[in-house]
Motif scaffolding. Structure first.
Motif, mmCIF file in Angstrom:
data_model
loop_
_atom_site.group_PDB
_atom_site.id
_atom_site.type_symbol
_atom_site.label_atom_id
_atom_site.label_comp_id
_atom_site.label_asym_id
_atom_site.label_seq_id
_atom_site.Cartn_x
_atom_site.Cartn_y
_atom_site.Cartn_z
ATOM 1 N N UNK A 27 32.965 38.776 35.293
ATOM 2 C CA UNK A 27 33.688 39.790 34.529
ATOM 3 C C UNK A 27 34.199 40.910 35.432
ATOM 4 N N UNK A 28 33.358 41.314 36.373
ATOM 5 C CA UNK A 28 33.773 42.385 37.278
ATOM 6 C C UNK A 28 34.937 41.938 38.161
ATOM 7 N N UNK A 29 34.870 40.715 38.708
ATOM 8 C CA UNK A 29 35.967 40.207 39.550
ATOM 9 C C UNK A 29 37.252 40.099 38.736
ATOM 10 N N UNK A 30 37.169 39.564 37.514
ATOM 11 C CA UNK A 30 38.353 39.429 36.666
ATOM 12 C C UNK A 30 38.954 40.792 36.345
ATOM 13 N N UNK A 61 42.727 41.942 37.483
ATOM 14 C CA UNK A 61 43.712 42.331 36.464
ATOM 15 C C UNK A 61 44.372 43.672 36.781
ATOM 16 N N UNK A 62 43.657 44.499 37.546
ATOM 17 C CA UNK A 62 44.240 45.776 37.949
ATOM 18 C C UNK A 62 45.305 45.606 39.025
ATOM 19 N N UNK A 63 45.416 44.409 39.590
ATOM 20 C CA UNK A 63 46.454 44.132 40.581
ATOM 21 C C UNK A 63 46.096 44.498 42.005
ATOM 22 N N UNK A 68 43.760 30.868 46.284
ATOM 23 C CA UNK A 68 43.749 31.678 45.070
ATOM 24 C C UNK A 68 42.873 32.919 45.270
ATOM 25 N N UNK A 69 43.397 34.102 44.977
ATOM 26 C CA UNK A 69 42.684 35.338 45.269
ATOM 27 C C UNK A 69 41.452 35.515 44.386
ATOM 28 N N UNK A 70 41.601 35.263 43.088
ATOM 29 C CA UNK A 70 40.483 35.519 42.186
ATOM 30 C C UNK A 70 39.329 34.559 42.439
ATOM 31 N N UNK A 71 39.643 33.277 42.679
ATOM 32 C CA UNK A 71 38.582 32.304 42.918
ATOM 33 C C UNK A 71 37.798 32.631 44.183
ATOM 34 N N UNK A 72 38.503 32.989 45.248
ATOM 35 C CA UNK A 72 37.814 33.275 46.499
ATOM 36 C C UNK A 72 37.068 34.605 46.434
ATOM 37 N N UNK A 73 37.601 35.576 45.707
ATOM 38 C CA UNK A 73 36.867 36.826 45.528
ATOM 39 C C UNK A 73 35.573 36.576 44.763
ATOM 40 N N UNK A 74 35.664 35.706 43.740
ATOM 41 C CA UNK A 74 34.458 35.354 42.982
ATOM 42 C C UNK A 74 33.455 34.618 43.872
ATOM 43 N N UNK A 75 33.946 33.712 44.717
ATOM 44 C CA UNK A 75 33.047 32.981 45.602
ATOM 45 C C UNK A 75 32.333 33.923 46.559
ATOM 46 N N UNK A 76 33.081 34.852 47.156
ATOM 47 C CA UNK A 76 32.468 35.813 48.073
ATOM 48 C C UNK A 76 31.448 36.671 47.343
#
Length: 372
Positions: free
Chosen positions: A301-304, A308-310, A354-362
């Protein structure tokens, strides 16, 4: 004749800028005019001041990060040597990132280097300048020159050393071939310290009648990472933003962060706390109560929410990396695991992942590394 056309065009453009100084970018308007105006770089300034008094300059190489005063230093030195009247005749400034082929070296640099300079020490402004019997060729971003062009330049430096001096300006000294680098005196420019940057920014803000707080100046310094040119540009953009309303609105640190494209500190700290990095002992978030166990759903939820804020994922990870590295209580082993995860993500993002997927992975890897 074709060689002099760019010089004439540049002179005309400069005269227009001097006629309307308020239209100049601040980085040009407040560019140092003398060696003594250079911020920081004490060792380099001391050596060049002695060279200026003797008027015997060697071939030089200025290297270091962007925005640390390399080009400004050699231009200021040239103005003090030749004065305003001889500057355009005695100094050839080229940006090697645009003109970096061997043809430019043979056609433009060689033609300029072989011309014998004329002696003229008294300028129209009444001042007496040393005006030594040689010219200066400034090659900005010389590390972008091709290998063949650097090889051709080496021979020109040898042949015309009596009447022409060269100054190579670059960010990466290792990209200059060794035969060329060995012929130059090297000067390393370091990132500007906070006090020097702060004093320069305050001087410009006072001259332009811009009200800035110490918090705003600190945000400018943090956002520019020692690049004075970048921080001055951010300050000018913030000034234009402030003056766009009536009455002008005060400049805030958040405005600087938006202009610089960095992720706000509050967002990074909040994200780090969600992953288990205790930035502040009393920090709490709107989404995660202090007594809630952090898990996959909370982190997702935090990553999403951040995506979303760009905000840029790369920028977010860079700032998160800096927070973790300087953390006072994290063990070195945990820091190493976090940095490895960030490094893998940075490589993947550079390759277009993909930015969101890799941010979530990290985020999950850091959370796992920090969880007992």
């Amino acid at each position: 004749m074709a060689f002099f056309l760019p010089q004439q065009t540049k002179t005309a453009a400069e005269s227009k800028q001097h006629a309307v100084p308020e239209l100049q970018p601040w980085v040009e308007k407040y560019r140092p005019r003398t060696i003594d105006d250079i911020s920081a770089q004490e060792h380099t300034v001391a050596v060049l001041r002695k060279a200026l008094s003797s008027t015997n300059l060697p071939h030089m190489m200025f290297y270091g990060p962007p925005g640390t005063g390399k080009t400004s230093t050699i231009l200021a030195l040239s103005r003090q040597l030749f004065g305003p009247d001889n500057f355009r005749e005695r100094v050839l400034e080229l940006n090697a990132s645009d003109e970096r082929g061997i043809s430019i070296v043979r056609e433009k640099i060689k033609v300029f280097a072989r011309q014998t300079p004329r002696a003229q020490k008294v300028a129209s402004d009444g001042n007496l300048y040393p005006c030594p019997p040689y010219k200066i060729v400034i090659l900005d971003e010389a590390d972008s020159m091709t290998q063949d062009a650097q090889g051709a330049l080496r021979r020109i430096m040898e042949t015309y050393a009596r009447i022409t001096r060269f100054c190579l300006v670059c960010n990466y000294v290792t990209r200059i071939i060794e035969p060329l680098a060995s012929r130059c005196s090297k000067f390393r420019f370091t990132p500007l310290d906070s006090s020097s940057t702060s004093s320069r920014l305050m001087h410009i803000a006072t001259a332009e009648h811009v009200n800035v707080t110490p918090e705003v100046v600190a945000t400018l310094i943090d956002s520019s990472n020692g690049d004075l040119r970048r921080s001055i540009t951010y300050l000018q953009s913030a000034s234009r933003l402030s003056a766009s309303t009536t009455p002008p609105i005060p400049i805030t640190p958040r405005d600087i962060e938006e202009i610089a494209g960095v992720v706000p500190n509050t967002v990074v700290n909040d994200f780090a706390w969600t992953l288990g990095v205790n930035i502040e002992s009393d920090m709490q978030t709107d989404d995660v109560p202090a007594n809630t166990k952090r898990g996959f759903d909370i982190i997702r939820q935090k990553v999403s929410s951040i995506m979303r804020e760009g905000y840029s994922a790369s920028q977010l990870l860079v700032q998160l990396h800096d927070k973790i590295i300087v953390h006072q209580t994290l063990p070195a082993r945990q820091k190493a695991k976090c940095v490895i995860a960030i490094a893998e993500a940075d490589k993947a993002l550079c390759d277009g992942a993909d930015e969101e997927l890799w941010t979530l992975k990290v985020a999950l890897q850091i959370h796992k590394a920090l969880t007992p």
